[in-house]
Design an enzyme around this catalytic site. Structure first.
Site, PDB file in Angstrom:
ATOM      1  N   SER A  41     118.427  95.451  49.831  1.00  0.00           N
ATOM      2  CA  SER A  41     119.956  96.343  49.407  1.00  0.00           C
ATOM      3  C   SER A  41     120.310  95.523  48.610  1.00  0.00           C
ATOM      4  O   SER A  41     121.340  95.010  47.719  1.00  0.00           O
ATOM      5  CB  SER A  41     120.988  96.269  50.696  1.00  0.00           C
ATOM      6  OG  SER A  41     120.811  94.450  50.879  1.00  0.00           O
ATOM      7  N   HIS A 146     118.165  96.245  56.421  1.00  0.00           N
ATOM      8  CA  HIS A 146     117.390  95.435  56.871  1.00  0.00           C
ATOM      9  C   HIS A 146     116.189  95.476  58.304  1.00  0.00           C
ATOM     10  O   HIS A 146     115.427  94.454  59.103  1.00  0.00           O
ATOM     11  CB  HIS A 146     117.880  93.494  57.164  1.00  0.00           C
ATOM     12  CG  HIS A 146     118.309  93.222  56.034  1.00  0.00           C
ATOM     13  ND1 HIS A 146     119.170  91.758  55.861  1.00  0.00           N
ATOM     14  CD2 HIS A 146     117.785  93.182  54.910  1.00  0.00           C
ATOM     15  CE1 HIS A 146     119.599  91.862  54.473  1.00  0.00           C
ATOM     16  NE2 HIS A 146     118.772  92.627  53.413  1.00  0.00           N
ATOM     17  N   GLU A 155     124.709  92.346  58.291  1.00  0.00           N
ATOM     18  CA  GLU A 155     123.993  90.779  58.826  1.00  0.00           C
ATOM     19  C   GLU A 155     125.325  90.715  59.464  1.00  0.00           C
ATOM     20  O   GLU A 155     127.326  90.733  59.107  1.00  0.00           O
ATOM     21  CB  GLU A 155     124.661  90.222  58.124  1.00  0.00           C
ATOM     22  CG  GLU A 155     123.143  90.196  56.906  1.00  0.00           C
ATOM     23  CD  GLU A 155     123.044  89.826  55.238  1.00  0.00           C
ATOM     24  OE1 GLU A 155     123.600  88.602  55.708  1.00  0.00           O
ATOM     25  OE2 GLU A 155     122.461  89.828  54.420  1.00  0.00           O
ATOM     26  N   GLU A 197     115.406  89.216  57.940  1.00  0.00           N
ATOM     27  CA  GLU A 197     115.921  87.577  58.533  1.00  0.00           C
ATOM     28  C   GLU A 197     116.378  86.891  58.783  1.00  0.00           C
ATOM     29  O   GLU A 197     116.480  85.803  59.740  1.00  0.00           O
ATOM     30  CB  GLU A 197     117.637  87.546  57.421  1.00  0.00           C
ATOM     31  CG  GLU A 197     117.327  88.494  55.789  1.00  0.00           C
ATOM     32  CD  GLU A 197     118.415  88.268  55.488  1.00  0.00           C
ATOM     33  OE1 GLU A 197     119.637  87.666  56.329  1.00  0.00           O
ATOM     34  OE2 GLU A 197     118.402  88.550  53.959  1.00  0.00           O
ATOM     35  N   ASP A 233     128.399  90.628  56.726  1.00  0.00           N
ATOM     36  CA  ASP A 233     127.760  91.041  55.140  1.00  0.00           C
ATOM     37  C   ASP A 233     127.623  92.214  55.238  1.00  0.00           C
ATOM     38  O   ASP A 233     127.271  92.604  55.621  1.00  0.00           O
ATOM     39  CB  ASP A 233     126.533  90.418  54.401  1.00  0.00           C
ATOM     40  CG  ASP A 233     126.482  91.139  53.331  1.00  0.00           C
ATOM     41  OD1 ASP A 233     127.119  91.823  53.022  1.00  0.00           O
ATOM     42  OD2 ASP A 233     125.114  90.755  53.173  1.00  0.00           O
ATOM     43  N   GLU A 274     131.782  89.707  53.239  1.00  0.00           N
ATOM     44  CA  GLU A 274     130.842  90.057  51.896  1.00  0.00           C
ATOM     45  C   GLU A 274     130.541  91.996  51.490  1.00  0.00           C
ATOM     46  O   GLU A 274     130.219  92.428  52.917  1.00  0.00           O
ATOM     47  CB  GLU A 274     129.469  89.181  52.224  1.00  0.00           C
ATOM     48  CG  GLU A 274     128.645  89.872  51.344  1.00  0.00           C
ATOM     49  CD  GLU A 274     127.272  88.879  50.483  1.00  0.00           C
ATOM     50  OE1 GLU A 274     127.068  87.853  52.100  1.00  0.00           O
ATOM     51  OE2 GLU A 274     126.354  89.207  50.882  1.00  0.00           O
ATOM     52  N   ASP A 301     129.596  90.264  46.740  1.00  0.00           N
ATOM     53  CA  ASP A 301     127.159  90.014  46.549  1.00  0.00           C
ATOM     54  C   ASP A 301     126.730  91.688  45.412  1.00  0.00           C
ATOM     55  O   ASP A 301     126.983  91.000  43.882  1.00  0.00           O
ATOM     56  CB  ASP A 301     126.656  90.351  47.243  1.00  0.00           C
ATOM     57  CG  ASP A 301     124.838  90.189  47.324  1.00  0.00           C
ATOM     58  OD1 ASP A 301     124.668  90.218  46.754  1.00  0.00           O
ATOM     59  OD2 ASP A 301     124.487  90.451  48.188  1.00  0.00           O
ATOM     60  N   LYS A 326     123.007  84.534  43.588  1.00  0.00           N
ATOM     61  CA  LYS A 326     121.330  84.887  43.996  1.00  0.00           C
ATOM     62  C   LYS A 326     120.864  84.705  42.708  1.00  0.00           C
ATOM     63  O   LYS A 326     120.811  85.388  41.776  1.00  0.00           O
ATOM     64  CB  LYS A 326     121.548  86.178  44.728  1.00  0.00           C
ATOM     65  CG  LYS A 326     122.146  86.459  46.151  1.00  0.00           C
ATOM     66  CD  LYS A 326     121.118  87.997  46.644  1.00  0.00           C
ATOM     67  CE  LYS A 326     121.263  88.456  47.982  1.00  0.00           C
ATOM     68  NZ  LYS A 326     121.967  89.744  48.046  1.00  0.00           N
ATOM     69  N   HIS A 354     119.404  83.798  49.969  1.00  0.00           N
ATOM     70  CA  HIS A 354     118.462  84.083  50.077  1.00  0.00           C
ATOM     71  C   HIS A 354     118.622  85.354  49.527  1.00  0.00           C
ATOM     72  O   HIS A 354     119.437  85.757  49.605  1.00  0.00           O
ATOM     73  CB  HIS A 354     117.873  83.533  51.514  1.00  0.00           C
ATOM     74  CG  HIS A 354     118.493  84.161  52.722  1.00  0.00           C
ATOM     75  ND1 HIS A 354     118.481  84.219  54.138  1.00  0.00           N
ATOM     76  CD2 HIS A 354     119.542  84.768  52.894  1.00  0.00           C
ATOM     77  CE1 HIS A 354     118.831  84.621  54.776  1.00  0.00           C
ATOM     78  NE2 HIS A 354     120.011  85.562  54.434  1.00  0.00           N
ATOM     79  N   LYS A 377     123.488  81.092  52.219  1.00  0.00           N
ATOM     80  CA  LYS A 377     123.759  81.939  53.658  1.00  0.00           C
ATOM     81  C   LYS A 377     122.010  81.351  53.471  1.00  0.00           C
ATOM     82  O   LYS A 377     121.389  81.960  52.428  1.00  0.00           O
ATOM     83  CB  LYS A 377     123.821  82.676  52.863  1.00  0.00           C
ATOM     84  CG  LYS A 377     123.763  83.930  53.789  1.00  0.00           C
ATOM     85  CD  LYS A 377     124.474  85.691  53.336  1.00  0.00           C
ATOM     86  CE  LYS A 377     124.039  85.997  53.010  1.00  0.00           C
ATOM     87  NZ  LYS A 377     124.386  88.114  52.557  1.00  0.00           N
TER      88      LYS A 377
HETATM   89  P1  PGA Z   1     119.744  91.632  49.990  1.00  0.00           P
HETATM   90  O1  PGA Z   1     120.212  91.636  51.266  1.00  0.00           O
HETATM   91  O2  PGA Z   1     118.099  89.876  49.829  1.00  0.00           O
HETATM   92  O3  PGA Z   1     118.554  92.273  50.379  1.00  0.00           O
HETATM   93  O4  PGA Z   1     119.637  92.375  48.993  1.00  0.00           O
HETATM   94  C1  PGA Z   1     120.938  89.799  51.236  1.00  0.00           C
HETATM   95  C2  PGA Z   1     122.456  90.083  50.748  1.00  0.00           C
HETATM   96  O5  PGA Z   1     122.886  92.382  51.246  1.00  0.00           O
HETATM   97  O6  PGA Z   1     123.379  89.507  50.945  1.00  0.00           O
HETATM   98 ZN    ZN Z   2     124.952  90.681  50.509  1.00  0.00          ZN
END
Ligand code: PGA
Ligand code: ZN
Length: 402
Positions: A41, A146, A155, A197, A233, A274, A301, A326, A354, A377
């Site tokens: 995503s 996911h 999430e 995940e 999330d 999130e 994010d 990230k 992650h 996370k």
């Molecule tokens: P992604 O998802 O690594 O697929 O972007 C993680 C997130 O959205 O936090």
């Molecule tokens: Zn996210």
């Protein structure tokens, strides 16, 4: 200080079976090795992981353009290494050499430098004041991009806040197990799979899944004797189309989405939400934060993409009170650190994260400690997730001087 005398790159597997890169930097008779994860995503404003999705071309570009420039550079000059990566690339989004090549190189240099100095990575990057352990956030139930057939929201996480990170890591894993048992009761027939995940994938309505997670958190909290709270999330950009948020059985306007999320925070005592809105809705974020920001973290994010200029814009309009960090969204350790520092100076919490496609690289555990982040996370279970969780346990032991 020793200079870089060799730099290698290779194609390796990530946890989804996709190719990614691993970089090895040698200096002073030691080496550092790091790899890059990738998202499903992914936000529009992120660094380009591999230009044109072409891993082989990114590797060839590293050999031809990055490697020759790295040789001879002082390995402990992290800023120099990271500036050099930007210089070789020449775009704002690593659209030529690839954000994944950049981040693996940047992290490998940091690891090599830490090894040269005989320091753990968190101490090399964070100095003496890097002593606080982050709260681990574990993905328990998942859907969105996911998983196939799961919830719309990406999430459903548990956030354990024990006295030690080790206690918290085990509490999140316990929530994962209790949630499985509760899901079995709710969906007695049919398989119960896991997403990218390691979170359970269940054909539930979103608020039903959240209620089940909250029950599991409460049960585990009573068992362990410390706070374990649910978090979300939403990854809302993924189900936002034509001005509406599309759930399994209904669609919400932006105004209704804000009300819905505020209600979830209220009804379930969420630790954080999130990406509750799509990635460019700064005013919507600000509105939600003004309603729930006192009691709950509102984390950007895709909204911020670990990018200092997007974060600056968010700070100006009070869009959120937390940012996800990230490293591969922005491409270097120094850029990630700049986002963290700007966030902390403005009272924003930081959560190092992650990606859904991961490797067994444990570096983000060190980054979270080095940066003084509130939380990390990194999933609750699964090999590439436990690589980070177990490293947190080791770091905590090192900090305690054991
Ligand atoms: P992604 O998802 O690594 O697929 O972007 C993680 C997130 O959205 O936090
Ligand atoms: Zn996210």
């Amino acid at each position: 200080m020793p200079s870089i005398d060799a730099a290698k790159i290779r194609k390796i597997l990530d946890s989804r079976g996709d190719p990614t890169v691993e970089v090895e930097i040698h200096a002073g008779g030691v080496a550092g090795r790091a790899s890059a994860p990738s998202g499903a995503s992914t936000g529009t404003h992120e660094a380009v992981a591999f230009p044109g999705g072409d891993v082989a071309a990114a590797i060839a570009r590293f050999q031809a353009e990055v490697r020759p420039r790295l040789l001879g550079v002082d390995v402990t000059g992290q800023l120099t290494v990271d500036r050099l990566l930007h210089e070789v690339d020449g775009t704002a989004t690593f659209a030529r050499i690839g954000g994944n090549v950049a981040v693996a190189t940047s992290l490998a240099a940091a690891k090599a430098a830490a090894n040269v100095l005989g320091l753990p990575l968190y101490e090399y990057l964070g100095g003496e004041q890097a002593r606080r352990m982050p709260y681990p956030m574990g993905n328990i139930i998942g859907g969105g991009r996911h998983a196939i057939g799961g919830t719309t929201i990406q999430e459903f996480l548990s956030v354990a806040r024990g006295r030690t990170v080790a206690a918290s890591v085990f509490a999140n894993a316990r929530v994962h197990r209790v949630a499985r048992d509760l899901l079995r009761g709710r969906v007695p027939s049919g398989p119960l799979g896991r997403g990218d995940e390691g979170a359970w994938v269940a054909p539930l309505e979103d608020e039903a899944a959240l209620g089940l997670l909250a029950d599991a958190c409460r049960a585990v909290s009573a068992e362990v004797g410390f706070e374990v709270r649910p978090a979300l999330d939403l990854a809302a950009s993924e189900f936002y189309r034509d001005g509406m948020y599309h759930y399994r059985s209904r669609s919400l306007s932006p105004k209704d989405q804000i009300e819905f999320v505020a209600g979830l925070v209220e009804r379930h005592g969420l630790f954080s939400v999130e990406d509750p809105l799509h990635e460019d809705d700064f005013p919507g974020y600000a509105q939600l934060t003004s309603v729930v920001g006192e009691e709950c973290l509102v984390i950007g994010d895709d909204l911020f993409a670990t990018n200092v200029s997007r974060l600056r814009k968010g700070i100006e309009v009070h869009a959120a009170n937390g940012i996800l960090i990230k490293p591969n969204q922005i491409g270097t350790v120094s850029d990630a650190k700049a986002a963290v520092d700007l966030a902390h100076r403005n009272g924003y919490a930081t959560v190092v994260s992650h990606r859904s496609g991961e490797t067994t690289d444990e570096a983000i555990a060190h980054l979270a400690v080095a940066f003084g982040s509130l939380a990390i996370k990194t999933g609750a279970v699964g090999g590439e997730r436990t690589a980070k969780l177990n490293e947190l346990i080791r770091i905590e032991e090192g900090l305690a001087g054991e």
